[in-house]
Design a protein around this motif. Sequence first.
Motif, PDB file in Angstrom:
ATOM      1  N   VAL A   1      76.919  43.447  96.354  1.00  0.00           N
ATOM      2  CA  VAL A   1      76.661  42.127  96.145  1.00  0.00           C
ATOM      3  C   VAL A   1      76.648  41.235  97.414  1.00  0.00           C
ATOM      4  O   VAL A   1      76.015  40.325  97.687  1.00  0.00           O
ATOM      5  N   ALA A   2      77.770  41.449  98.282  1.00  0.00           N
ATOM      6  CA  ALA A   2      78.008  40.514  99.546  1.00  0.00           C
ATOM      7  C   ALA A   2      76.864  41.281 100.566  1.00  0.00           C
ATOM      8  O   ALA A   2      76.202  39.928 101.264  1.00  0.00           O
ATOM      9  N   LYS A   3      76.443  42.193 100.688  1.00  0.00           N
ATOM     10  CA  LYS A   3      75.454  42.799 101.649  1.00  0.00           C
ATOM     11  C   LYS A   3      74.298  41.909 100.823  1.00  0.00           C
ATOM     12  O   LYS A   3      73.179  41.633 101.937  1.00  0.00           O
ATOM     13  N   ALA A   4      73.811  42.073  99.608  1.00  0.00           N
ATOM     14  CA  ALA A   4      72.424  41.502  99.145  1.00  0.00           C
ATOM     15  C   ALA A   4      72.450  39.978  99.504  1.00  0.00           C
ATOM     16  O   ALA A   4      71.348  39.552  99.576  1.00  0.00           O
ATOM     17  N   TYR A   5      73.444  39.288  99.385  1.00  0.00           N
ATOM     18  CA  TYR A   5      73.362  37.871  99.164  1.00  0.00           C
ATOM     19  C   TYR A   5      74.109  36.987 100.311  1.00  0.00           C
ATOM     20  O   TYR A   5      73.939  35.822 100.144  1.00  0.00           O
ATOM     21  N   HIS A   6      74.583  37.512 101.428  1.00  0.00           N
ATOM     22  CA  HIS A   6      75.266  36.671 102.370  1.00  0.00           C
ATOM     23  C   HIS A   6      74.663  35.779 103.144  1.00  0.00           C
ATOM     24  O   HIS A   6      75.195  34.862 103.717  1.00  0.00           O
ATOM     25  N   ASP A   7      73.614  35.894 103.178  1.00  0.00           N
ATOM     26  CA  ASP A   7      72.861  34.909 103.925  1.00  0.00           C
ATOM     27  C   ASP A   7      71.892  33.967 103.198  1.00  0.00           C
ATOM     28  O   ASP A   7      70.849  33.093 103.686  1.00  0.00           O
ATOM     29  N   SER A   8      72.253  33.616 102.002  1.00  0.00           N
ATOM     30  CA  SER A   8      71.655  32.612 101.288  1.00  0.00           C
ATOM     31  C   SER A   8      72.270  31.253 101.759  1.00  0.00           C
ATOM     32  O   SER A   8      73.499  31.248 102.372  1.00  0.00           O
ATOM     33  N   GLU A   9      71.584  30.057 101.458  1.00  0.00           N
ATOM     34  CA  GLU A   9      72.031  28.857 101.692  1.00  0.00           C
ATOM     35  C   GLU A   9      73.190  27.983 100.935  1.00  0.00           C
ATOM     36  O   GLU A   9      73.923  27.451 101.488  1.00  0.00           O
ATOM     37  N   SER A  10      72.999  28.601  99.700  1.00  0.00           N
ATOM     38  CA  SER A  10      73.641  28.015  98.463  1.00  0.00           C
ATOM     39  C   SER A  10      73.916  28.790  97.484  1.00  0.00           C
ATOM     40  O   SER A  10      73.277  29.640  97.090  1.00  0.00           O
ATOM     41  N   TYR A  11      75.289  28.916  96.843  1.00  0.00           N
ATOM     42  CA  TYR A  11      75.591  29.573  95.698  1.00  0.00           C
ATOM     43  C   TYR A  11      76.268  28.648  94.350  1.00  0.00           C
ATOM     44  O   TYR A  11      76.806  27.627  94.969  1.00  0.00           O
ATOM     45  N   PHE A  12      75.935  29.039  93.371  1.00  0.00           N
ATOM     46  CA  PHE A  12      76.610  28.440  92.080  1.00  0.00           C
ATOM     47  C   PHE A  12      77.441  29.568  91.485  1.00  0.00           C
ATOM     48  O   PHE A  12      77.064  30.436  91.576  1.00  0.00           O
ATOM     49  N   PHE A  13      78.581  28.769  90.807  1.00  0.00           N
ATOM     50  CA  PHE A  13      79.366  29.567  90.056  1.00  0.00           C
ATOM     51  C   PHE A  13      79.694  29.102  88.756  1.00  0.00           C
ATOM     52  O   PHE A  13      80.034  27.767  88.780  1.00  0.00           O
ATOM     53  N   ILE A  14      79.551  29.683  87.695  1.00  0.00           N
ATOM     54  CA  ILE A  14      79.666  29.214  86.376  1.00  0.00           C
ATOM     55  C   ILE A  14      80.606  29.872  85.443  1.00  0.00           C
ATOM     56  O   ILE A  14      80.444  31.101  85.582  1.00  0.00           O
ATOM     57  N   GLY A  15      80.896  29.274  84.541  1.00  0.00           N
ATOM     58  CA  GLY A  15      82.072  29.883  83.290  1.00  0.00           C
ATOM     59  C   GLY A  15      82.324  28.881  82.258  1.00  0.00           C
ATOM     60  O   GLY A  15      82.275  27.697  82.709  1.00  0.00           O
ATOM     61  N   ARG A  16      83.012  29.292  81.393  1.00  0.00           N
ATOM     62  CA  ARG A  16      83.408  28.535  80.420  1.00  0.00           C
ATOM     63  C   ARG A  16      84.945  28.643  80.091  1.00  0.00           C
ATOM     64  O   ARG A  16      85.252  29.957  80.163  1.00  0.00           O
ATOM     65  N   GLY A  17      85.482  27.707  79.505  1.00  0.00           N
ATOM     66  CA  GLY A  17      87.023  27.885  79.255  1.00  0.00           C
ATOM     67  C   GLY A  17      87.696  28.208  80.124  1.00  0.00           C
ATOM     68  O   GLY A  17      87.716  27.747  81.476  1.00  0.00           O
ATOM     69  N   ILE A  18      88.637  29.334  80.180  1.00  0.00           N
ATOM     70  CA  ILE A  18      89.319  29.893  81.795  1.00  0.00           C
ATOM     71  C   ILE A  18      88.415  30.358  82.545  1.00  0.00           C
ATOM     72  O   ILE A  18      88.641  30.193  83.629  1.00  0.00           O
ATOM     73  N   GLY A  19      87.137  30.638  82.196  1.00  0.00           N
ATOM     74  CA  GLY A  19      86.196  30.984  82.943  1.00  0.00           C
ATOM     75  C   GLY A  19      85.532  29.845  84.119  1.00  0.00           C
ATOM     76  O   GLY A  19      84.842  30.164  85.123  1.00  0.00           O
ATOM     77  N   HIS A  20      85.866  28.675  83.458  1.00  0.00           N
ATOM     78  CA  HIS A  20      85.484  27.425  84.408  1.00  0.00           C
ATOM     79  C   HIS A  20      86.561  27.299  85.590  1.00  0.00           C
ATOM     80  O   HIS A  20      85.656  27.329  86.823  1.00  0.00           O
ATOM     81  N   PRO A  21      87.690  27.162  85.514  1.00  0.00           N
ATOM     82  CA  PRO A  21      88.737  27.282  86.635  1.00  0.00           C
ATOM     83  C   PRO A  21      88.389  28.571  87.622  1.00  0.00           C
ATOM     84  O   PRO A  21      88.553  28.437  88.966  1.00  0.00           O
ATOM     85  N   VAL A  22      87.920  29.645  86.981  1.00  0.00           N
ATOM     86  CA  VAL A  22      87.825  30.717  87.840  1.00  0.00           C
ATOM     87  C   VAL A  22      86.356  30.556  88.841  1.00  0.00           C
ATOM     88  O   VAL A  22      86.373  30.995  89.693  1.00  0.00           O
ATOM     89  N   ALA A  23      85.393  29.999  87.938  1.00  0.00           N
ATOM     90  CA  ALA A  23      84.070  29.618  88.770  1.00  0.00           C
ATOM     91  C   ALA A  23      84.706  28.507  89.786  1.00  0.00           C
ATOM     92  O   ALA A  23      84.094  28.809  90.893  1.00  0.00           O
ATOM     93  N   LEU A  24      85.296  27.799  89.589  1.00  0.00           N
ATOM     94  CA  LEU A  24      85.707  26.651  90.654  1.00  0.00           C
ATOM     95  C   LEU A  24      86.414  27.581  91.549  1.00  0.00           C
ATOM     96  O   LEU A  24      86.375  27.107  93.066  1.00  0.00           O
ATOM     97  N   GLU A  25      87.309  28.366  91.567  1.00  0.00           N
ATOM     98  CA  GLU A  25      88.219  28.868  92.455  1.00  0.00           C
ATOM     99  C   GLU A  25      87.255  30.143  93.261  1.00  0.00           C
ATOM    100  O   GLU A  25      87.262  30.017  94.568  1.00  0.00           O
ATOM    101  N   GLY A  26      86.149  30.847  92.594  1.00  0.00           N
ATOM    102  CA  GLY A  26      85.480  31.403  93.318  1.00  0.00           C
ATOM    103  C   GLY A  26      84.457  30.809  94.202  1.00  0.00           C
ATOM    104  O   GLY A  26      84.306  31.113  95.391  1.00  0.00           O
ATOM    105  N   ALA A  27      83.983  29.311  94.038  1.00  0.00           N
ATOM    106  CA  ALA A  27      83.384  28.671  94.803  1.00  0.00           C
ATOM    107  C   ALA A  27      84.145  28.167  95.968  1.00  0.00           C
ATOM    108  O   ALA A  27      83.743  28.061  97.172  1.00  0.00           O
TER     109      ALA A  27
END
Length: 361
Positions: free
Chosen positions: A211-237
């Motif tokens: 995944v890192a090899k495929a996408y490390h040169d994009s300009e912008s990334y989004f992280f989404i999740g719901r419930g406990i997945g929401h803070p995990v998405a925020l933390e991922g970003a």
Amino acid sequence: GKGGYDHYMLKEIYEQPTALRQTIRGRSNQLDGRVELEELPPGAFSDVRSVHLVAMGTSYHAAMYAQTLLAERGITAQAFLSGEYGSNPPPADDGTLVIAVSQSGETADTLSAIRSVQGTGAHTLALTNVVGSTLTRECEDTVYIRAGPEIGVAATKSFSAQVATLILLSERLSRDVRGGTPAATGDLLDALSVLPDDVQRVLDESTAESVAKAYHDSESYFFIGRGIGHPVALEGALKFKEITYDHAEGFSAAELKHGPLALVTDQTPVFAVFTGRNDTKTLHNVKEVRARDAPVVAVAADGYREVDDYADHVLRVPDTHHDVAGILANVQLQLVSYLAADELSRPIDKPRNLAKSVTVE
Ligand code: F6R
């Protein structure tokens, strides 16, 4: 030293099974379902009517996670940015438990949030990694997360240990406040006891490198999740932006249609966190971003196969109890951030403009 790893961050990511064993050790009894936090006598929380969690950064994401865990257990709880709490304090009284979550125990914003409730009658509890830190002296009680020293500026193992501790604390609180043993407890304690092994499996089997090899040169990334997945998405970003210096934004999957979708193109990889609850709704959001040709990386349980047809990559985590699933998903996202930053040759342990503990407001 770094023990053979290129960076402290990677060493600390790999230390998580050990850290979590320390966090959990002696604190839950699977035979009789008891949860013991040695620092807190039984019934310590019987007068609690509501919980405020105050924290910044990664610790704030752990606090948001705990807000959801407490709500699930019928306890009114709210996570606040400590840097806002002190200047705009919500009502607190002798039925309020204020939990300050801080790895270092030295974050100025969090210390001043705690100082702002002095005199209200609110009970204060420090949840920290550092023994004898200022926060432990300012709060009435302390529970240690026992993650061991964290050197890398980007918080990793401390998040996992904070969440594991907050799971135990939520169980303790729900018993003190509501009495009795919730039905989910046995399963949850079983899931916690195998969590270190589950994290080890994620570390051993992760496909984050591709995944890192495929996408490390994009300009912008989004992280989404719901419930406990929401803070995990925020933390991922947060982790991703801190160490790759690329723009990364996390939000609830529920927000997607209300604005962020305008930015989604074939140039914006979307990381979607599935935690075993409301997965169908999040899958619907994945279909929406796919329709805009966005590359999709799903983080999902082994057993959640519905996602396979809609994601370019699936980072798998072992099937487990919902409440701990977010910890496993976050480990996958830690690896993606680390490996992407490494591809970009960033100074991973000392990202520009950031300090390990922020001791000024
Ligand atoms: C993120 C990070 C910061 C801290 C924040 C709070 O990787 O390290 O966002 O999480 O400054 O620090 P503590 O937990 O020490 O209060």
